[in-house]
Motif scaffolding. Structure first.
Motif, PDB file in Angstrom:
ATOM      1  N   ASN A   8       0.785  -1.221   0.000  1.00  0.00           N
ATOM      2  CA  ASN A   8       0.000   0.000   0.000  1.00  0.00           C
ATOM      3  C   ASN A   8       0.827   1.286   0.000  1.00  0.00           C
ATOM      4  O   ASN A   8       0.663   2.116  -0.886  1.00  0.00           O
ATOM      5  CB  ASN A   8      -0.958  -0.003   1.191  1.00  0.00           C
ATOM      6  CG  ASN A   8      -1.959   1.118   1.132  1.00  0.00           C
ATOM      7  OD1 ASN A   8      -2.270   1.629   0.067  1.00  0.00           O
ATOM      8  ND2 ASN A   8      -2.461   1.507   2.272  1.00  0.00           N
ATOM      9  N   GLU A   9       1.691   1.481   0.938  1.00  0.00           N
ATOM     10  CA  GLU A   9       2.335   2.770   1.162  1.00  0.00           C
ATOM     11  C   GLU A   9       3.557   3.006   0.273  1.00  0.00           C
ATOM     12  O   GLU A   9       4.553   2.295   0.396  1.00  0.00           O
ATOM     13  CB  GLU A   9       2.750   2.907   2.625  1.00  0.00           C
ATOM     14  CG  GLU A   9       1.588   2.845   3.598  1.00  0.00           C
ATOM     15  CD  GLU A   9       0.591   3.968   3.407  1.00  0.00           C
ATOM     16  OE1 GLU A   9       1.004   5.089   3.049  1.00  0.00           O
ATOM     17  OE2 GLU A   9      -0.604   3.719   3.612  1.00  0.00           O
ATOM     18  N   PRO A  10       3.520   4.012  -0.584  1.00  0.00           N
ATOM     19  CA  PRO A  10       4.696   4.318  -1.416  1.00  0.00           C
ATOM     20  C   PRO A  10       5.959   4.579  -0.593  1.00  0.00           C
ATOM     21  O   PRO A  10       7.061   4.217  -1.003  1.00  0.00           O
ATOM     22  CB  PRO A  10       4.270   5.571  -2.191  1.00  0.00           C
ATOM     23  CG  PRO A  10       2.780   5.461  -2.277  1.00  0.00           C
ATOM     24  CD  PRO A  10       2.371   4.853  -0.949  1.00  0.00           C
ATOM     25  N   GLU A  11       5.793   5.153   0.595  1.00  0.00           N
ATOM     26  CA  GLU A  11       6.941   5.436   1.452  1.00  0.00           C
ATOM     27  C   GLU A  11       7.634   4.147   1.895  1.00  0.00           C
ATOM     28  O   GLU A  11       8.854   4.087   2.011  1.00  0.00           O
ATOM     29  CB  GLU A  11       6.523   6.264   2.671  1.00  0.00           C
ATOM     30  CG  GLU A  11       6.012   7.645   2.323  1.00  0.00           C
ATOM     31  CD  GLU A  11       4.551   7.654   1.834  1.00  0.00           C
ATOM     32  OE1 GLU A  11       3.820   6.639   1.978  1.00  0.00           O
ATOM     33  OE2 GLU A  11       4.137   8.689   1.291  1.00  0.00           O
ATOM     34  N   PHE A  12       6.851   3.097   2.171  1.00  0.00           N
ATOM     35  CA  PHE A  12       7.431   1.814   2.529  1.00  0.00           C
ATOM     36  C   PHE A  12       8.267   1.266   1.381  1.00  0.00           C
ATOM     37  O   PHE A  12       9.366   0.740   1.594  1.00  0.00           O
ATOM     38  CB  PHE A  12       6.362   0.792   2.919  1.00  0.00           C
ATOM     39  CG  PHE A  12       6.933  -0.601   3.021  1.00  0.00           C
ATOM     40  CD1 PHE A  12       7.682  -0.970   4.127  1.00  0.00           C
ATOM     41  CD2 PHE A  12       6.759  -1.513   2.002  1.00  0.00           C
ATOM     42  CE1 PHE A  12       8.234  -2.230   4.212  1.00  0.00           C
ATOM     43  CE2 PHE A  12       7.316  -2.777   2.073  1.00  0.00           C
ATOM     44  CZ  PHE A  12       8.057  -3.140   3.184  1.00  0.00           C
ATOM     45  N   TRP A  13       7.740   1.361   0.172  1.00  0.00           N
ATOM     46  CA  TRP A  13       8.491   0.897  -0.996  1.00  0.00           C
ATOM     47  C   TRP A  13       9.833   1.633  -1.076  1.00  0.00           C
ATOM     48  O   TRP A  13      10.873   1.021  -1.296  1.00  0.00           O
ATOM     49  CB  TRP A  13       7.687   1.133  -2.275  1.00  0.00           C
ATOM     50  CG  TRP A  13       6.545   0.175  -2.471  1.00  0.00           C
ATOM     51  CD1 TRP A  13       5.266   0.326  -2.018  1.00  0.00           C
ATOM     52  CD2 TRP A  13       6.586  -1.062  -3.161  1.00  0.00           C
ATOM     53  NE1 TRP A  13       4.511  -0.747  -2.400  1.00  0.00           N
ATOM     54  CE2 TRP A  13       5.299  -1.613  -3.117  1.00  0.00           C
ATOM     55  CE3 TRP A  13       7.589  -1.747  -3.840  1.00  0.00           C
ATOM     56  CZ2 TRP A  13       4.974  -2.827  -3.709  1.00  0.00           C
ATOM     57  CZ3 TRP A  13       7.261  -2.967  -4.442  1.00  0.00           C
ATOM     58  CH2 TRP A  13       5.981  -3.488  -4.365  1.00  0.00           C
ATOM     59  N   GLN A  14       9.795   2.949  -0.917  1.00  0.00           N
ATOM     60  CA  GLN A  14      11.036   3.734  -0.994  1.00  0.00           C
ATOM     61  C   GLN A  14      12.035   3.294   0.067  1.00  0.00           C
ATOM     62  O   GLN A  14      13.210   3.085  -0.229  1.00  0.00           O
ATOM     63  CB  GLN A  14      10.728   5.231  -0.817  1.00  0.00           C
ATOM     64  CG  GLN A  14       9.991   5.839  -1.970  1.00  0.00           C
ATOM     65  CD  GLN A  14       9.564   7.265  -1.670  1.00  0.00           C
ATOM     66  OE1 GLN A  14       9.151   7.589  -0.557  1.00  0.00           O
ATOM     67  NE2 GLN A  14       9.670   8.123  -2.671  1.00  0.00           N
ATOM     68  N   THR A  15      11.569   3.161   1.294  1.00  0.00           N
ATOM     69  CA  THR A  15      12.452   2.783   2.392  1.00  0.00           C
ATOM     70  C   THR A  15      13.034   1.387   2.200  1.00  0.00           C
ATOM     71  O   THR A  15      14.240   1.172   2.375  1.00  0.00           O
ATOM     72  CB  THR A  15      11.686   2.854   3.734  1.00  0.00           C
ATOM     73  OG1 THR A  15      11.196   4.186   3.902  1.00  0.00           O
ATOM     74  CG2 THR A  15      12.574   2.472   4.903  1.00  0.00           C
ATOM     75  N   SER A  16      12.192   0.439   1.837  1.00  0.00           N
ATOM     76  CA  SER A  16      12.678  -0.936   1.682  1.00  0.00           C
ATOM     77  C   SER A  16      13.606  -1.068   0.475  1.00  0.00           C
ATOM     78  O   SER A  16      14.609  -1.783   0.540  1.00  0.00           O
ATOM     79  CB  SER A  16      11.515  -1.927   1.588  1.00  0.00           C
ATOM     80  OG  SER A  16      10.709  -1.676   0.453  1.00  0.00           O
TER      81      SER A  16
END
Length: 166
Positions: A8-16
């Motif tokens: 769901n969260e684009p921020e999670f994708w960026q961080t991971s």
């Protein structure tokens, strides 16, 4: 081996993705199809029990968030991360029949194969449609609930799936 459910969260994708690059690792992201339908289009998904617009985890939000999410998935794929299926509405499939699993897998393929055409047509990456139509090979059942494995294995055979991490 690290794998993530959801998407769901684009921020999670960026961080991971940033972590993966720094550590020299690749992830498998098991994505839920509902996050690739705008909330206003939720009735386009009909769950395995025949109910339109139902999901245990919500839907894809706004067009702005959808475009960010799509870009993050595109980048993850370009970086060599695997994308697998976490079904659609995040329901407990422990009692699903072959027909019900098949319906979930068909909708996952349809939603993901066509999401760029639907929400960001001009930016669709080369190979996206083919990847989701033919190359997704991993699955993780929501709640790790698979129930009748024979029904699930038949569905895997029909949809070209190679493994289940449930």
């Amino acid at each position: 081996l690290l794998a993530f459910d959801g998407s769901n969260e684009p921020e999670f994708w960026q961080t991971s993705r940033k972590f993966a690059a720094s550590a020299g690792v690749r992830f498998t992201y098991f994505i839920s199809g509902v996050y690739f339908l705008l909330t206003e289009h939720k009735n386009d998904y009909i769950d395995a029990l025949g109910r339109p617009g139902k999901s245990n985890i919500g839907f894809g939000g706004t067009l702005d968030v959808m475009k960010k999410r799509l870009e993050q998935v595109r980048l993850a794929m370009a970086e060599g991360h695997e994308i697998g299926s976490h079904a659609i509405g995040h329901f407990d499939g422990a009692k699903y029949t072959f027909e019900q699993w098949d319906k979930e897998f068909q909708q996952f393929t349809h939603i993901l194969s066509n999401v760029w055409q639907r929400y960001n047509k001009a930016a669709e990456p080369a190979g996206w449609k083919n990847y989701f139509a033919k190359e997704v090979s991993g699955f993780r059942a929501p709640y790790l609930a698979v129930g009748d494995r024979k029904a699930l294995w038949r569905t895997f055979a029909k949809h070209g799936m190679d493994y289940d991490t449930s």
